[in-house]
Motif scaffolding. Structure first.
Motif, PDB file in Angstrom:
ATOM      1  N   ASP A   1       0.797  -1.233   0.000  1.00  0.00           N
ATOM      2  CA  ASP A   1       0.000   0.000   0.000  1.00  0.00           C
ATOM      3  C   ASP A   1       0.828   1.280   0.000  1.00  0.00           C
ATOM      4  O   ASP A   1       0.315   2.349   0.349  1.00  0.00           O
ATOM      5  CB  ASP A   1      -0.979   0.007   1.172  1.00  0.00           C
ATOM      6  N   CYS A   2       2.100   1.204  -0.398  1.00  0.00           N
ATOM      7  CA  CYS A   2       2.797   2.436  -0.746  1.00  0.00           C
ATOM      8  C   CYS A   2       2.202   2.920  -2.070  1.00  0.00           C
ATOM      9  O   CYS A   2       1.537   2.159  -2.773  1.00  0.00           O
ATOM     10  CB  CYS A   2       4.296   2.197  -0.883  1.00  0.00           C
ATOM     11  N   ARG A   3       2.451   4.171  -2.418  1.00  0.00           N
ATOM     12  CA  ARG A   3       1.776   4.722  -3.597  1.00  0.00           C
ATOM     13  C   ARG A   3       2.687   5.676  -4.345  1.00  0.00           C
ATOM     14  O   ARG A   3       3.487   6.398  -3.744  1.00  0.00           O
ATOM     15  CB  ARG A   3       0.501   5.452  -3.172  1.00  0.00           C
ATOM     16  N   ALA A   4       2.538   5.671  -5.679  1.00  0.00           N
ATOM     17  CA  ALA A   4       3.250   6.611  -6.548  1.00  0.00           C
ATOM     18  C   ALA A   4       2.218   7.484  -7.252  1.00  0.00           C
ATOM     19  O   ALA A   4       1.266   6.970  -7.847  1.00  0.00           O
ATOM     20  CB  ALA A   4       4.097   5.873  -7.568  1.00  0.00           C
ATOM     21  N   VAL A   5       2.411   8.812  -7.172  1.00  0.00           N
ATOM     22  CA  VAL A   5       1.493   9.764  -7.787  1.00  0.00           C
ATOM     23  C   VAL A   5       2.296  10.719  -8.656  1.00  0.00           C
ATOM     24  O   VAL A   5       3.261  11.335  -8.204  1.00  0.00           O
ATOM     25  CB  VAL A   5       0.697  10.548  -6.717  1.00  0.00           C
ATOM     26  N   LEU A   6       1.875  10.840  -9.908  1.00  0.00           N
ATOM     27  CA  LEU A   6       2.543  11.697 -10.881  1.00  0.00           C
ATOM     28  C   LEU A   6       1.793  13.010 -11.004  1.00  0.00           C
ATOM     29  O   LEU A   6       0.556  13.029 -11.020  1.00  0.00           O
ATOM     30  CB  LEU A   6       2.580  10.981 -12.239  1.00  0.00           C
TER      31      LEU A   6
ATOM     32  N   LEU B   1       5.278   6.795 -20.517  1.00  0.00           N
ATOM     33  CA  LEU B   1       6.295   7.583 -21.193  1.00  0.00           C
ATOM     34  C   LEU B   1       6.195   9.020 -20.715  1.00  0.00           C
ATOM     35  O   LEU B   1       5.146   9.659 -20.842  1.00  0.00           O
ATOM     36  CB  LEU B   1       6.090   7.522 -22.710  1.00  0.00           C
ATOM     37  N   LEU B   2       7.263   9.523 -20.144  1.00  0.00           N
ATOM     38  CA  LEU B   2       7.269  10.881 -19.616  1.00  0.00           C
ATOM     39  C   LEU B   2       7.355  11.914 -20.744  1.00  0.00           C
ATOM     40  O   LEU B   2       8.008  11.672 -21.768  1.00  0.00           O
ATOM     41  CB  LEU B   2       8.451  11.066 -18.663  1.00  0.00           C
ATOM     42  N   THR B   3       6.696  13.037 -20.537  1.00  0.00           N
ATOM     43  CA  THR B   3       6.764  14.149 -21.477  1.00  0.00           C
ATOM     44  C   THR B   3       7.046  15.428 -20.699  1.00  0.00           C
ATOM     45  O   THR B   3       7.122  15.418 -19.460  1.00  0.00           O
ATOM     46  CB  THR B   3       5.435  14.309 -22.249  1.00  0.00           C
ATOM     47  N   GLU B   4       7.173  16.521 -21.406  1.00  0.00           N
ATOM     48  CA  GLU B   4       7.436  17.802 -20.757  1.00  0.00           C
ATOM     49  C   GLU B   4       6.277  18.254 -19.877  1.00  0.00           C
ATOM     50  O   GLU B   4       6.430  19.169 -19.078  1.00  0.00           O
ATOM     51  CB  GLU B   4       7.757  18.858 -21.810  1.00  0.00           C
ATOM     52  N   ASP B   5       5.114  17.626 -20.021  1.00  0.00           N
ATOM     53  CA  ASP B   5       3.973  17.952 -19.167  1.00  0.00           C
ATOM     54  C   ASP B   5       4.108  17.367 -17.767  1.00  0.00           C
ATOM     55  O   ASP B   5       3.387  17.775 -16.852  1.00  0.00           O
ATOM     56  CB  ASP B   5       2.667  17.431 -19.789  1.00  0.00           C
ATOM     57  N   ASP B   6       5.002  16.393 -17.605  1.00  0.00           N
ATOM     58  CA  ASP B   6       5.180  15.730 -16.309  1.00  0.00           C
ATOM     59  C   ASP B   6       6.162  16.531 -15.458  1.00  0.00           C
ATOM     60  O   ASP B   6       7.311  16.735 -15.846  1.00  0.00           O
ATOM     61  CB  ASP B   6       5.675  14.301 -16.507  1.00  0.00           C
ATOM     62  N   GLU B   7       5.691  16.965 -14.294  1.00  0.00           N
ATOM     63  CA  GLU B   7       6.464  17.880 -13.464  1.00  0.00           C
ATOM     64  C   GLU B   7       7.271  17.151 -12.390  1.00  0.00           C
ATOM     65  O   GLU B   7       8.453  17.436 -12.188  1.00  0.00           O
ATOM     66  CB  GLU B   7       5.527  18.908 -12.824  1.00  0.00           C
ATOM     67  N   PHE B   8       6.617  16.228 -11.657  1.00  0.00           N
ATOM     68  CA  PHE B   8       7.325  15.510 -10.605  1.00  0.00           C
ATOM     69  C   PHE B   8       6.539  14.256 -10.230  1.00  0.00           C
ATOM     70  O   PHE B   8       5.370  14.085 -10.612  1.00  0.00           O
ATOM     71  CB  PHE B   8       7.539  16.392  -9.364  1.00  0.00           C
ATOM     72  N   LEU B   9       7.200  13.384  -9.479  1.00  0.00           N
ATOM     73  CA  LEU B   9       6.607  12.141  -8.986  1.00  0.00           C
ATOM     74  C   LEU B   9       6.738  12.114  -7.470  1.00  0.00           C
ATOM     75  O   LEU B   9       7.789  12.462  -6.925  1.00  0.00           O
ATOM     76  CB  LEU B   9       7.335  10.933  -9.584  1.00  0.00           C
ATOM     77  N   ILE B  10       5.669  11.715  -6.794  1.00  0.00           N
ATOM     78  CA  ILE B  10       5.713  11.503  -5.344  1.00  0.00           C
ATOM     79  C   ILE B  10       5.630  10.005  -5.084  1.00  0.00           C
ATOM     80  O   ILE B  10       4.727   9.331  -5.583  1.00  0.00           O
ATOM     81  CB  ILE B  10       4.545  12.206  -4.624  1.00  0.00           C
TER      82      ILE B  10
END
Length: 356
Positions: A181-186, A257-266
């Motif tokens: 139940d850890c989580r990754a949020v983009l 696939l990451l793009t320039e719209d992707d700012e950060f990942l938690i």
């Protein structure tokens, strides 16, 4: 049978310690099968400039502590793993339970060996579908290898386990694997996108899987005892190797696939998500990056906010930025409209300014 088990353990176990290397809420539907999101082919040209920060607080569970790993430059640790000079990075959170963090410590200390050195990674001539599928299969195998190694590790009690979430960045590709139940949020254009699924008894899909192999959910706990349905270790709840079990270590894996719209990942353990929504966490980090552009401080602010909200769990948060300087998506900025004033309006404004 005993001899076969001992042979299997000897072949699967890694050394007790290895040398440490130096220094609106959208949910993506995941499954255990290969999955990727490509979008516009021209987006493959985007290569993120990675930098990260992390912070941990025990909260109220003094006996347990999350372990985590942050590597912004894999090649500096492992050399040219894939036969291609694409930049790579690796992040992971391992949240121990069962009265001890021994399982989390073991997986964290052996993460580079388990996920890379022993994973028999495919050599790459190009990052195509075939390579990514092989890479995903190796990553899944690493989770199973870690689980089986815990079964043989004498320093880890059978009643001890850990959830695990890893994020591998290779060029512009993000691969997230999760068991627990850890989580990754983009954060994409300011929108929170949940990359991983929480493996809890409250999940209808997990409940169905559990019941199909003879397990049950009681009072919100797997077999009345465990708050997650996937984890590494916890061998007191698992059937013998090769048998289907209500508690499994197989991760769900998602690729994007990451793009320039992707700012950060938690990437964070459940102590964060128990008291904060995906949107709240993303908004907090965005505001913090505007102020100081420091992912390390952002991770600390996430943990402090969870403590302020009275979380009852231990806490770990990792913030991974995809650019060297934080630039808020231009689509989110208000546009200013220019307008001209009539001669009469200019005269009235001048009169007001002059106090007439």
């Amino acid at each position: 049978m005993v001899a076969e088990t001992e042979t299997l353990c000897q072949s699967l176990c890694v050394p007790k310690r290895i040398d440490k290397h130096s220094p609106s809420e959208s949910v993506v539907s995941c499954s255990s099968s290969f999955q990727t999101t490509f979008g516009d082919p021209s987006a493959t040209k985007f290569i993120p400039s990675l930098r990260s920060g992390s912070h941990t607080d025990k909260g109220y569970r003094e006996s347990n502590e999350d372990e985590h790993i942050c590597i912004d430059n894999l090649s500096a640790h492992l050399g040219d793993l894939f036969g291609c000079p694409l930049p790579g990075a690796f992040y992971g959170v391992f949240d121990g339970h069962g009265g001890s963090n021994a399982a989390a410590v073991y997986v964290k200390d052996n993460a580079m060996k388990l996920f890379f050195e022993d994973a028999n990674l495919p050599q790459m001539s190009d990052v195509d579908d075939n390579f990514l599928e092989k890479l995903e299969n190796r990553h899944r195998k690493a989770f199973l290898l870690a689980d089986q190694a815990l079964a043989c590790e004498c320093s880890v009690p059978a009643s001890c386990g850990t959830t695990a979430l890893t994020a591998l960045v290779l060029g512009g590709h993000l691969i997230v694997a999760n068991a627990g139940d850890c989580r990754a949020v983009l954060c994409r254009k300011g929108v929170a996108i949940q990359i991983s699924q929480d493996h809890r008894p409250s999940s209808s899909l997990e409940r169905q899987r559990v019941e199909e192999v003879g397990g049950y959910i009681e009072d919100g706990y797997l077999n009345g005892d465990l708050a997650v349905t996937r984890a590494l270790g916890d061998w007191y709840m698992k059937f013998p190797l090769g048998s289907s079990s209500p508690l499994i270590s197989e991760p769900e894996i998602h690729q994007t696939l990451l793009t320039e719209d992707d700012e950060f990942l938690i990437v964070a353990c459940d102590g964060i998500w128990d008291v904060m929504s995906n949107e709240d966490a993303v908004h907090l980090v965005r505001r913090a990056l505007r102020r100081h552009n420091d992912p390390q401080r952002c991770a600390g602010e996430l943990v402090n906010e969870a403590l302020r909200l009275n979380t009852s769990d231990n806490l770990t948060a990792i913030v991974v930025c995809f650019a060297s300087i934080y630039r808020e998506s231009t689509s989110q900025r208000p546009r200013l409209r220019c307008c001209s004033l009539s001669e009469e309006a200019r005269n009235r404004l001048r009169s007001l300014l002059e106090g007439n």
